[in-house]
Design a protein around this motif. Structure first.
Motif, PDB file in Angstrom:
ATOM      1  N   ALA A 224       0.750  -1.274  -0.119  1.00 56.69           N
ATOM      2  CA  ALA A 224       0.118   0.039   0.053  1.00 56.69           C
ATOM      3  C   ALA A 224       0.787   1.121  -0.038  1.00 56.69           C
ATOM      4  CB  ALA A 224      -0.994   0.129   1.090  1.00 56.69           C
ATOM      5  N   GLU A 225       1.941   1.032  -0.548  1.00 59.63           N
ATOM      6  CA  GLU A 225       2.755   2.231  -0.781  1.00 59.63           C
ATOM      7  C   GLU A 225       2.472   2.855  -2.199  1.00 59.63           C
ATOM      8  OE1 GLU A 225       6.670   0.873  -0.023  1.00 59.63           O
ATOM      9  OE2 GLU A 225       6.601   0.939   2.091  1.00 59.63           O
ATOM     10  N   ASN A 226       1.627   3.744  -2.265  1.00 55.91           N
ATOM     11  CA  ASN A 226       1.064   4.034  -3.536  1.00 55.91           C
ATOM     12  C   ASN A 226       1.605   5.440  -3.831  1.00 55.91           C
ATOM     13  OD1 ASN A 226      -0.577   2.110  -3.825  1.00 55.91           O
ATOM     14  ND2 ASN A 226      -2.103   2.982  -2.275  1.00 55.91           N
ATOM     15  N   GLY A 227       1.892   5.776  -5.258  1.00 54.71           N
ATOM     16  CA  GLY A 227       2.566   6.971  -5.544  1.00 54.71           C
ATOM     17  C   GLY A 227       3.941   6.734  -6.147  1.00 54.71           C
ATOM     18  N   THR A 228       4.447   7.509  -7.144  1.00 54.44           N
ATOM     19  CA  THR A 228       5.469   7.455  -8.007  1.00 54.44           C
ATOM     20  C   THR A 228       6.700   7.829  -6.850  1.00 54.44           C
ATOM     21  OG1 THR A 228       4.703   8.673  -9.797  1.00 54.44           O
ATOM     22  CG2 THR A 228       7.237   8.431  -9.598  1.00 54.44           C
ATOM     23  N   LEU A 229       6.802   8.321  -5.825  1.00 54.12           N
ATOM     24  CA  LEU A 229       7.787   8.617  -4.596  1.00 54.12           C
ATOM     25  C   LEU A 229       7.640   7.603  -3.417  1.00 54.12           C
ATOM     26  CD1 LEU A 229       7.983  12.290  -5.017  1.00 54.12           C
ATOM     27  CD2 LEU A 229       9.036  10.860  -6.457  1.00 54.12           C
ATOM     28  N   ALA A 230       6.720   6.589  -3.645  1.00 51.41           N
ATOM     29  CA  ALA A 230       6.500   5.759  -2.231  1.00 51.41           C
ATOM     30  C   ALA A 230       7.796   4.904  -2.063  1.00 51.41           C
ATOM     31  CB  ALA A 230       5.010   5.103  -2.413  1.00 51.41           C
ATOM     32  N   GLY A 231       8.117   4.925  -0.833  1.00 47.26           N
ATOM     33  CA  GLY A 231       9.144   3.641  -0.653  1.00 47.26           C
ATOM     34  C   GLY A 231      10.397   4.149  -0.420  1.00 47.26           C
ATOM     35  N   LEU A 232      10.690   5.348  -0.744  1.00 45.76           N
ATOM     36  CA  LEU A 232      12.137   5.680  -0.682  1.00 45.76           C
ATOM     37  C   LEU A 232      12.530   5.993   0.865  1.00 45.76           C
ATOM     38  CD1 LEU A 232      12.699   8.080  -3.547  1.00 45.76           C
ATOM     39  CD2 LEU A 232      13.737   6.070  -3.196  1.00 45.76           C
ATOM     40  N   PRO A 233      13.435   5.145   1.683  1.00 47.84           N
ATOM     41  CA  PRO A 233      13.770   5.337   3.155  1.00 47.84           C
ATOM     42  C   PRO A 233      13.975   6.842   2.939  1.00 47.84           C
ATOM     43  CG  PRO A 233      14.664   3.628   1.976  1.00 47.84           C
ATOM     44  CD  PRO A 233      14.195   4.378   1.013  1.00 47.84           C
ATOM     45  N   LEU A 234      13.515   7.312   4.584  1.00 53.79           N
ATOM     46  CA  LEU A 234      13.940   8.532   5.029  1.00 53.79           C
ATOM     47  C   LEU A 234      15.226   8.778   5.499  1.00 53.79           C
ATOM     48  CD1 LEU A 234      10.455   9.705   6.940  1.00 53.79           C
ATOM     49  CD2 LEU A 234      11.232  10.561   4.708  1.00 53.79           C
ATOM     50  N   GLY A 235      15.655   7.622   5.791  1.00 57.39           N
ATOM     51  CA  GLY A 235      17.013   7.391   6.393  1.00 57.39           C
ATOM     52  C   GLY A 235      18.229   7.512   5.324  1.00 57.39           C
ATOM     53  N   LEU A 236      17.825   7.445   4.255  1.00 55.68           N
ATOM     54  CA  LEU A 236      18.923   7.873   3.204  1.00 55.68           C
ATOM     55  C   LEU A 236      19.577   9.311   3.415  1.00 55.68           C
ATOM     56  CD1 LEU A 236      17.258   6.777  -0.012  1.00 55.68           C
ATOM     57  CD2 LEU A 236      19.121   5.650   1.010  1.00 55.68           C
ATOM     58  N   PRO A 237      20.933   9.313   3.005  1.00 55.15           N
ATOM     59  CA  PRO A 237      21.517  10.520   2.912  1.00 55.15           C
ATOM     60  C   PRO A 237      20.612  11.616   2.207  1.00 55.15           C
ATOM     61  CG  PRO A 237      23.190   8.984   2.597  1.00 55.15           C
ATOM     62  CD  PRO A 237      21.904   8.268   2.736  1.00 55.15           C
ATOM     63  N   ALA A 238      20.580  12.954   2.541  1.00 52.71           N
ATOM     64  CA  ALA A 238      19.479  13.815   1.999  1.00 52.71           C
ATOM     65  C   ALA A 238      19.839  14.031   0.524  1.00 52.71           C
ATOM     66  CB  ALA A 238      19.624  15.040   2.749  1.00 52.71           C
ATOM     67  N   LEU A 239      21.015  14.222   0.243  1.00 52.77           N
ATOM     68  CA  LEU A 239      21.551  14.365  -1.195  1.00 52.77           C
ATOM     69  C   LEU A 239      21.118  13.201  -2.110  1.00 52.77           C
ATOM     70  CD1 LEU A 239      24.861  16.121  -0.844  1.00 52.77           C
ATOM     71  CD2 LEU A 239      22.759  17.282  -1.766  1.00 52.77           C
ATOM     72  N   THR A 240      21.538  11.781  -1.580  1.00 51.30           N
ATOM     73  CA  THR A 240      21.090  10.691  -2.303  1.00 51.30           C
ATOM     74  C   THR A 240      19.585  10.831  -2.441  1.00 51.30           C
ATOM     75  OG1 THR A 240      23.209   9.667  -1.378  1.00 51.30           O
ATOM     76  CG2 THR A 240      21.214   8.145  -2.243  1.00 51.30           C
ATOM     77  N   ARG A 241      18.739  10.847  -1.345  1.00 51.75           N
ATOM     78  CA  ARG A 241      17.378  10.858  -1.526  1.00 51.75           C
ATOM     79  C   ARG A 241      16.773  11.836  -2.336  1.00 51.75           C
ATOM     80  NH1 ARG A 241      12.248  11.745   1.206  1.00 51.75           N
ATOM     81  NH2 ARG A 241      11.344   9.851   1.366  1.00 51.75           N
ATOM     82  N   ALA A 242      17.531  13.059  -2.463  1.00 51.29           N
ATOM     83  CA  ALA A 242      16.891  13.975  -3.440  1.00 51.29           C
ATOM     84  C   ALA A 242      17.184  13.615  -4.868  1.00 51.29           C
ATOM     85  CB  ALA A 242      17.664  15.359  -3.225  1.00 51.29           C
ATOM     86  N   ALA A 243      17.852  12.862  -5.246  1.00 52.84           N
ATOM     87  CA  ALA A 243      18.657  12.380  -6.430  1.00 52.84           C
ATOM     88  C   ALA A 243      17.543  11.224  -6.812  1.00 52.84           C
ATOM     89  CB  ALA A 243      19.951  12.026  -6.685  1.00 52.84           C
ATOM     90  N   LYS A 244      17.207  10.460  -5.991  1.00 54.27           N
ATOM     91  CA  LYS A 244      16.418   9.234  -6.100  1.00 54.27           C
ATOM     92  C   LYS A 244      14.986   9.832  -6.195  1.00 54.27           C
ATOM     93  CE  LYS A 244      18.933   5.505  -3.902  1.00 54.27           C
ATOM     94  NZ  LYS A 244      18.772   4.617  -4.780  1.00 54.27           N
ATOM     95  N   LEU A 245      14.316  10.722  -5.579  1.00 51.10           N
ATOM     96  CA  LEU A 245      13.101  11.334  -5.534  1.00 51.10           C
ATOM     97  C   LEU A 245      12.834  11.909  -6.820  1.00 51.10           C
ATOM     98  CD1 LEU A 245      12.823  13.197  -2.172  1.00 51.10           C
ATOM     99  CD2 LEU A 245      11.294  11.285  -3.100  1.00 51.10           C
ATOM    100  N   THR A 246      13.822  12.705  -7.669  1.00 49.19           N
ATOM    101  CA  THR A 246      13.682  13.269  -9.026  1.00 49.19           C
ATOM    102  C   THR A 246      13.991  12.238 -10.060  1.00 49.19           C
ATOM    103  OG1 THR A 246      15.986  14.043  -8.812  1.00 49.19           O
ATOM    104  CG2 THR A 246      14.088  15.603  -8.024  1.00 49.19           C
ATOM    105  N   ARG A 247      14.656  11.158 -10.033  1.00 50.51           N
ATOM    106  CA  ARG A 247      15.025  10.120 -10.802  1.00 50.51           C
ATOM    107  C   ARG A 247      13.611   9.391 -10.851  1.00 50.51           C
ATOM    108  NH1 ARG A 247      18.916   7.856  -8.733  1.00 50.51           N
ATOM    109  NH2 ARG A 247      20.671   9.020 -10.074  1.00 50.51           N
ATOM    110  N   ARG A 248      12.979   9.013  -9.572  1.00 48.19           N
ATOM    111  CA  ARG A 248      11.676   8.560  -9.832  1.00 48.19           C
ATOM    112  C   ARG A 248      10.535   9.465 -10.696  1.00 48.19           C
ATOM    113  NH1 ARG A 248       9.681   5.211  -5.404  1.00 48.19           N
ATOM    114  NH2 ARG A 248      11.323   3.777  -4.661  1.00 48.19           N
ATOM    115  N   ALA A 249      10.655  10.742 -10.345  1.00 45.90           N
ATOM    116  CA  ALA A 249       9.753  11.664 -11.207  1.00 45.90           C
ATOM    117  C   ALA A 249       9.842  11.803 -12.468  1.00 45.90           C
ATOM    118  CB  ALA A 249       9.634  13.095 -10.451  1.00 45.90           C
ATOM    119  N   ALA A 250      11.428  11.654 -13.055  1.00 49.22           N
ATOM    120  CA  ALA A 250      11.711  11.742 -14.139  1.00 49.22           C
ATOM    121  C   ALA A 250      11.075  10.395 -14.974  1.00 49.22           C
ATOM    122  CB  ALA A 250      13.312  12.006 -14.268  1.00 49.22           C
ATOM    123  N   ARG A 251      10.860   9.560 -14.469  1.00 48.13           N
ATOM    124  CA  ARG A 251      10.375   8.258 -15.088  1.00 48.13           C
ATOM    125  C   ARG A 251       8.877   8.684 -15.695  1.00 48.13           C
ATOM    126  NH1 ARG A 251      11.664   4.096 -10.553  1.00 48.13           N
ATOM    127  NH2 ARG A 251      13.875   3.904 -10.527  1.00 48.13           N
TER     128      ARG A 251
END
Length: 269
Positions: free
Chosen positions: A134-161
């Motif tokens: 039930a983790e719905n949405g393009t950005l769901a499931g990315l751990p909050l504990g990731l380094p912030a820069l890494t998570r930023a890149a992953k968030l926008t990589r997801r959005a770019a898809r």
């Protein structure tokens, strides 16, 4: 060369050590830990594994750090077992099942894939797993504990898809200039919350710029940190050679030494 221990025997010994540490007559420090207090150590050990790999890899250090990281997994599993949720065996079984599920071309009847096709299939499988949780949405499931820069890149990589992205790196640079101008406009008032918001926007865009250039923002910053440490050490060494303590040197003197160190590096001296 001494015989290597069998995996079963070595793991059984490690699990027994962990249980003993947490026992009523075990280690007082280990007895009072919980998931929240241990989590920072888990993250730290993962970084130390990565650091050992970057150093060559440094295999003796890697052996030691992998052991520390494994101990973190065992630690969390022991605490979960004490609460009646799961133990180490369930952790190992869960990851085994996941790997088999995500590699049908290896363990099932599906046709073999090349690396790029497999990556796409992996993402489809992960999306299905997120949906099942039930983790719905393009950005769901990315751990909050990731380094912030890494998570930023992953968030926008997801959005770019799904097409939400800048067209190229030049467009990201334009956005970077826009964010820098907004930060500059906030400087006279210097309201901490507004400054934090604008600095966050600036860092977020920088993470995107690295992504658009196929660079890892964490690696970029890590390299910049190392360069700063190296050059600042050179400044201190040059000042010491003149009998000047860094704390006693003027900003102008330190800047002059900084430029000298940079020049020496560029010239390969």
């Amino acid at each position: 060369m001494p015989d290597r221990p069998t995996p079963d025997a070595a793991l059984t010994r490690l699990l027994a050590i962990m249980a003993r540490l947490r026992a009523p007559d075990g280690c007082p420090w280990d007895q009072v830990q919980d998931f929240g207090t241990i989590a920072p150590y888990t993250i730290e050990e993962a970084y130390e594994v990565a650091d050992a790999i970057r150093r060559g890899p440094d295999f003796p250090a890697l052996l030691d750090e992998l052991g520390d990281l494994l101990f973190q997994v065992v630690y969390h599993a022991q605490m979960a077992s004490e609460l009646g949720h799961f133990g180490f065996a369930e952790v190992a079984e869960a990851i085994s099942a996941k790997m088999i599920r995500r590699h049908p071309h290896v363990f099932g009847e599906a046709a073999a894939r090349d690396a790029s096709t497999q990556t796409a299939a992996w993402e489809v499988q992960k999306a299905a797993e997120r949906e099942a949780r039930a983790e719905n949405g393009t950005l769901a499931g990315l751990p909050l504990g990731l380094p912030a820069l890494t998570r930023a890149a992953k968030l926008t990589r997801r959005a770019a898809r799904i097409g939400f992205d800048w067209p190229d790196a030049a467009a990201v640079l334009d956005k970077l200039e826009e964010e820098a101008a907004e930060l500059r406009a906030e400087l006279p008032g210097a309201e901490p919350a507004r400054l934090a918001d604008e600095v966050g926007d600036l860092l977020f865009v920088l993470a995107n710029l690295a992504r658009k250039l196929d660079l890892d923002p964490e690696e970029c910053l890590r390299a910049a940190n190392a360069k700063f440490e190296r050059r600042f050490g050179g400044v201190e060494a040059r000042l010491a050679a003149r009998g000047v303590a860094p704390a006693d040197a003027s900003l102008e003197a330190m800047e002059a030494e900084w430029q000298a160190v940079k020049t020496e590096e560029k010239q390969g001296l």
